[in-house]
Design an enzyme around this catalytic site. Structure first.
Site, PDB file in Angstrom:
ATOM      1  N   THR A  27      -4.823   4.133  11.397  1.00 35.10           N
ATOM      2  CA  THR A  27      -4.097   5.361  11.052  1.00 35.10           C
ATOM      3  C   THR A  27      -2.924   5.164  10.085  1.00 35.10           C
ATOM      4  OG1 THR A  27      -3.025   5.008  13.188  1.00 35.10           O
ATOM      5  CG2 THR A  27      -4.666   6.758  13.069  1.00 35.10           C
ATOM      6  N   THR A  63       0.838  -1.202   0.000  1.00 37.88           N
ATOM      7  CA  THR A  63       0.000   0.000   0.000  1.00 37.88           C
ATOM      8  C   THR A  63       0.872   1.251   0.000  1.00 37.88           C
ATOM      9  OG1 THR A  63      -1.505  -1.283   1.364  1.00 37.88           O
ATOM     10  CG2 THR A  63      -2.016   1.022   1.107  1.00 37.88           C
ATOM     11  N   LYS A  88     -17.511   3.572   5.958  1.00 41.11           N
ATOM     12  CA  LYS A  88     -17.190   3.484   7.389  1.00 41.11           C
ATOM     13  C   LYS A  88     -17.490   4.835   8.041  1.00 41.11           C
ATOM     14  CE  LYS A  88     -13.218   3.114  10.513  1.00 41.11           C
ATOM     15  NZ  LYS A  88     -11.757   3.024  10.618  1.00 41.11           N
ATOM     16  N   GLU A 112      -6.752   2.392  15.538  1.00 44.64           N
ATOM     17  CA  GLU A 112      -7.524   3.534  15.024  1.00 44.64           C
ATOM     18  C   GLU A 112      -7.320   3.723  13.518  1.00 44.64           C
ATOM     19  OE1 GLU A 112      -9.844   5.581  16.046  1.00 44.64           O
ATOM     20  OE2 GLU A 112      -9.986   5.245  18.201  1.00 44.64           O
ATOM     21  N   GLU A 158      -7.228  -2.588   6.082  1.00 46.63           N
ATOM     22  CA  GLU A 158      -8.462  -2.495   5.301  1.00 46.63           C
ATOM     23  C   GLU A 158      -9.444  -1.481   5.854  1.00 46.63           C
ATOM     24  OE1 GLU A 158      -9.569  -6.719   4.797  1.00 46.63           O
ATOM     25  OE2 GLU A 158      -8.228  -6.537   3.073  1.00 46.63           O
ATOM     26  N   ILE A 185       8.377 -11.971  -2.373  1.00 51.63           N
ATOM     27  CA  ILE A 185       8.247 -11.543  -0.971  1.00 51.63           C
ATOM     28  C   ILE A 185       6.786 -11.212  -0.651  1.00 51.63           C
ATOM     29  CG2 ILE A 185       8.899  -9.753   0.697  1.00 51.63           C
ATOM     30  CD1 ILE A 185      11.621  -9.630  -0.667  1.00 51.63           C
TER      31      ILE A 185
HETATM   32  C1  LIG Z   1      -2.088  -6.546  11.579  1.00 52.36           C
HETATM   33  C2  LIG Z   1      -2.144  -5.267  10.826  1.00 52.36           C
HETATM   34  C3  LIG Z   1      -3.364  -4.639  10.609  1.00 52.36           C
HETATM   35  C4  LIG Z   1      -3.416  -3.419   9.917  1.00 52.36           C
HETATM   36  N1  LIG Z   1      -4.612  -2.781   9.767  1.00 52.36           N
HETATM   37  C5  LIG Z   1      -4.631  -1.542   9.203  1.00 52.36           C
HETATM   38  C6  LIG Z   1      -5.839  -0.833   9.046  1.00 52.36           C
HETATM   39  O1  LIG Z   1      -6.911  -1.311   9.368  1.00 52.36           O
HETATM   40  N2  LIG Z   1      -5.780   0.402   8.494  1.00 52.36           N
HETATM   41  C7  LIG Z   1      -4.610   0.964   8.089  1.00 52.36           C
HETATM   42  O2  LIG Z   1      -4.598   2.112   7.639  1.00 52.36           O
HETATM   43  N3  LIG Z   1      -3.468   0.279   8.185  1.00 52.36           N
HETATM   44  C8  LIG Z   1      -3.440  -0.945   8.731  1.00 52.36           C
HETATM   45  N4  LIG Z   1      -2.274  -1.633   8.809  1.00 52.36           N
HETATM   46  C9  LIG Z   1      -1.084  -1.083   8.207  1.00 52.36           C
HETATM   47  C10 LIG Z   1      -1.093  -1.354   6.730  1.00 52.36           C
HETATM   48  O3  LIG Z   1      -1.215  -2.711   6.480  1.00 52.36           O
HETATM   49  C11 LIG Z   1       0.210  -0.855   6.163  1.00 52.36           C
HETATM   50  O4  LIG Z   1       0.395   0.488   6.537  1.00 52.36           O
HETATM   51  C12 LIG Z   1       0.191  -0.885   4.714  1.00 52.36           C
HETATM   52  O5  LIG Z   1      -0.210  -2.110   4.232  1.00 52.36           O
HETATM   53  C13 LIG Z   1       1.539  -0.533   4.187  1.00 52.36           C
HETATM   54  O6  LIG Z   1       2.381  -1.609   4.183  1.00 52.36           O
HETATM   55  P1  LIG Z   1       3.724  -1.405   3.443  1.00 52.36           P
HETATM   56  O7  LIG Z   1       3.423  -1.100   2.022  1.00 52.36           O
HETATM   57  O8  LIG Z   1       4.539  -0.445   4.209  1.00 52.36           O
HETATM   58  O9  LIG Z   1       4.458  -2.814   3.582  1.00 52.36           O
HETATM   59  P2  LIG Z   1       4.194  -4.220   2.854  1.00 52.36           P
HETATM   60  O10 LIG Z   1       2.783  -4.447   2.549  1.00 52.36           O
HETATM   61  O11 LIG Z   1       4.900  -5.226   3.718  1.00 52.36           O
HETATM   62  O12 LIG Z   1       4.951  -4.115   1.468  1.00 52.36           O
HETATM   63  C14 LIG Z   1       6.353  -4.226   1.373  1.00 52.36           C
HETATM   64  C15 LIG Z   1       6.737  -4.258  -0.081  1.00 52.36           C
HETATM   65  O13 LIG Z   1       8.157  -4.269  -0.170  1.00 52.36           O
HETATM   66  C16 LIG Z   1       8.558  -5.285  -1.064  1.00 52.36           C
HETATM   67  N5  LIG Z   1       9.897  -5.753  -0.686  1.00 52.36           N
HETATM   68  C17 LIG Z   1      10.369  -6.021   0.538  1.00 52.36           C
HETATM   69  N6  LIG Z   1      11.640  -6.444   0.489  1.00 52.36           N
HETATM   70  C18 LIG Z   1      11.977  -6.424  -0.829  1.00 52.36           C
HETATM   71  C19 LIG Z   1      13.145  -6.766  -1.548  1.00 52.36           C
HETATM   72  N7  LIG Z   1      14.252  -7.240  -0.949  1.00 52.36           N
HETATM   73  N8  LIG Z   1      13.135  -6.627  -2.880  1.00 52.36           N
HETATM   74  C20 LIG Z   1      12.034  -6.163  -3.550  1.00 52.36           C
HETATM   75  N9  LIG Z   1      10.901  -5.825  -2.906  1.00 52.36           N
HETATM   76  C21 LIG Z   1      10.875  -5.973  -1.564  1.00 52.36           C
HETATM   77  C22 LIG Z   1       7.481  -6.350  -0.943  1.00 52.36           C
HETATM   78  O14 LIG Z   1       7.460  -7.192  -2.066  1.00 52.36           O
HETATM   79  C23 LIG Z   1       6.238  -5.472  -0.841  1.00 52.36           C
HETATM   80  O15 LIG Z   1       5.848  -5.106  -2.147  1.00 52.36           O
HETATM   81  C24 LIG Z   1      -2.217  -2.856   9.449  1.00 52.36           C
HETATM   82  C25 LIG Z   1      -1.006  -3.518   9.624  1.00 52.36           C
HETATM   83  C26 LIG Z   1      -0.954  -4.701  10.308  1.00 52.36           C
HETATM   84  C27 LIG Z   1       0.361  -5.378  10.497  1.00 52.36           C
END
Ligand SMILES: Cc1cc2nc3c(=O)[nH]c(=O)nc-3n(C[C@H](O)[C@H](O)[C@H](O)COP(=O)(O)OP(=O)(O)OC[C@H]3O[C@@H](n4cnc5c(N)ncnc54)[C@H](O)[C@@H]3O)c2cc1C
Length: 504
Positions: free
Chosen positions: A343, A20, A83, A341, A54, A47
């Site tokens: 966030t 995201t 929501k 929350e 969500e 990965i």
């Molecule tokens: C249990 C839980 C519940 C959540 N609920 C909410 C919610 O209700 N509302 C909300 O706003 N947020 C929520 N969040 C937070 C939300 O999920 C994240 O903020 C959001 O998904 C962002 O994730 P991200 O993109 O930072 O990381 P990730 O989704 O982990 O993405 C990481 C990316 O980096 C890539 N990557 C990693 N290492 C490498 C590598 N070596 N080489 C190439 N690519 C690599 C992966 O392939 C992936 O594409 C929640 C989080 C958790 C843990």
């Protein structure tokens, strides 16, 4: 670049990670600075992403407006529902519940907020709940929803996180983002400045850049594993460190709110989408094992499960510098409050917005980095306090986890807020703070903090006027809610997803 200088022109931006965070950053940069910047995103299918996240909050709508994302298209595409707030169950004590809605409480004056008048009403024998004066809260309770130019409800969405990232990918690619699939094997730094110069993929492909956005999730491949930026741990204030999500089939129409149900060592979420329900158990591993958490989750969810539950480990806190050298961390790479929350997605948006406002077109300058980091820290700490409030202000003493929460030390900034509210019902929203007075008041009261006094200006209203003022507002809200359609009916006519079958 010569051997001692950092890049003086920033044109090539590389986003590492396509969850995201990565795709929100890509969408924002490509939409707002198309043609000015050359943006490449690297992600690894092997990965994958964390795949949760969500439940959102209203500022996401502002982001979509700026991106010119059509609401109906977005909602159909991501199976989204509306929501209006969050229903907290069993937080203050078992069997108790309250809604933290996105709405305003009644009508405020410049001297004091509405909840002072409500408290005065209670003291004068006018029995009601603060929520009776909040349209969004009443609509949520009634399971109703509508949006129209005449009805200004403050709302957000429940969405499918994986589909949302795909939706933003399509949007970003339309605006010129280059996407590279592959696993980053090595991060190359400038020998003297330590600035990052390129990412080397397992395929051998080298991706050079002037500026890098680390969206690699909890691992923080650039910001932490390479730059060793450091992490401020908040586990002593936000003790949950694990979650186990699972998706289930819908068993009824979606409620226009998220449910968060406290249990003996944390809480459980329930997020209704159009085609399924997102569930998850958040817990503190010191008080509950992974096996017990999984068992409890599967026991408590309604509807057939669609995927295998899996444990996600996290550490609450924030990266000491969100921006370090020529790397900005966004999303989970920048820290995690925990999802109570909803966030995190919001912080991704404010993070990329702040970068675009302070963008180092002519090279990274420390003053800009410091300013960025100061603002991010202040923003993160205020949200942290709001979330800690839910754990601290509890009357639960039925388990070691809740006894720990009730007795734990809290940040001074939060202690001051609680004291001021308890003494005189005074709640406040600081500069650039996400949560409004309405939110603080709803949650403080919901968690059982009862003010001893309230603002005396309320006494200038006669009892007769007070009855008319409160009664009129309550009746008007009830009338509006009465006329609203059911949430499901509104979805059906406004943004029904075309997908008929559940694919998990
Ligand atoms: C249990 C839980 C519940 C959540 N609920 C909410 C919610 O209700 N509302 C909300 O706003 N947020 C929520 N969040 C937070 C939300 O999920 C994240 O903020 C959001 O998904 C962002 O994730 P991200 O993109 O930072 O990381 P990730 O989704 O982990 O993405 C990481 C990316 O980096 C890539 N990557 C990693 N290492 C490498 C590598 N070596 N080489 C190439 N690519 C690599 C992966 O392939 C992936 O594409 C929640 C989080 C958790 C843990």
């Amino acid at each position: 670049m010569n051997t001692t200088e950092v890049p003086t022109q920033v044109r090539r931006v590389v986003i590492a990670g396509g969850g995201t965070a990565g795709w929100i950053a890509a969408a924002a940069l490509s939409r707002q600075l198309e043609g000015v910047l050359d943006v490449t995103l690297v992600e690894s299918d092997e990965i994958g992403t964390v795949g949760v996240g969500e439940s959102t909050i209203p500022p996401l709508r502002v982001f979509h407006k700026l991106m010119k994302i059509d609401e109906q298209e977005f909602m159909r595409g991501t199976e989204a529902t509306f929501k209006l707030g969050i229903l907290f169950e069993n937080w203050r004590k078992q069997g108790d519940h309250y809604i933290h809605s996105f709405g305003r409480n009644g009508k405020s004056t410049w001297l004091c907020e509405f909840h002072h008048f409500w408290l005065h009403g209670l003291a004068r024998g006018i029995q009601s709940e603060l929520g009776d004066y909040c349209l969004e809260l009443q609509a949520a309770k009634a399971g109703k929803f509508a949006t129209s130019p005449q009805l200004d409800l403050n709302y957000a969405y429940h969405l499918d996180a994986t589909v949302y990232a795909r939706f933003l990918r399509k949007f970003s690619e339309k605006h010129g983002i280059k996407r590279v699939e592959g696993k980053i094997r090595q991060v190359k730094q400038h020998a003297e400045s330590g600035f990052i110069e390129s990412l080397v993929l397992e395929s051998g492909q080298v991706i050079e850049g002037d500026f890098f956005i680390d969206c690699t999730g909890f691992r923080g491949l650039l910001i932490e594993q390479t730059l060793k930026t450091g992490y401020e741990d908040w586990t002593h204030w936000l003790p949950c460190d694990s979650a186990v999500p699972v998706q289930t089939e819908s068993v009824g129409p979606p409620a226009p709110y998220t449910r968060v149900i406290a249990h003996e060592a944390g809480w459980r979420w329930r997020i209704p989408l159009q085609h399924r329900v997102g569930n998850g158990l958040v817990y503190c591993s010191r008080y509950m094992s992974d096996d017990d958490a999984t068992r409890k989750l599967l026991q408590d969810v309604e509807g057939r499960t669609l995927i295998e539950p899996r444990v996600i480990r996290f550490r609450t806190g924030r990266r000491r510098q969100a921006w370090n050298k020529n790397v900005l961390a966004l999303g989970l790479a920048s820290g995690f409050h925990e999802p109570l929350e909803s966030t995190s997605i919001h912080l991704i948006i404010t993070g990329i917005t702040r970068l675009m406002q302070l963008f180092p077109f002519s090279g990274v300058t420390q003053a800009f980095v410091d300013q960025y980091n100061r603002e991010s820290q202040a923003e993160a700490e205020k949200i942290r306090d709001f979330i800690v409030l839910h754990y601290k202000a509890t009357e639960r003493d039925d388990s070691p986890f809740w006894r720990h929460c009730a007795s734990m030390a809290i940040p001074d900034t939060l202690a001051q807020r609680i004291e001021m509210f308890r003494e005189s019902a005074h709640a406040y929203q600081l500069d650039a703070e996400l949560f409004r007075v309405d939110s603080w008041a709803q949650v403080m009261l919901g968690q059982g903090i009862t003010p001893r006094h309230y603002h005396q200006v309320t006494k200038m209203m006669s009892d007769q006027d007070l009855v008319r003022f409160l009664g009129g507002m309550k009746a008007q809200i009830a009338q509006v809610v009465e006329r609203l359609p059911a949430h499901q009916d509104f979805i059906d006519q406004y943004c029904k997803s075309v997908r008929e079958t559940v694919d998990g």
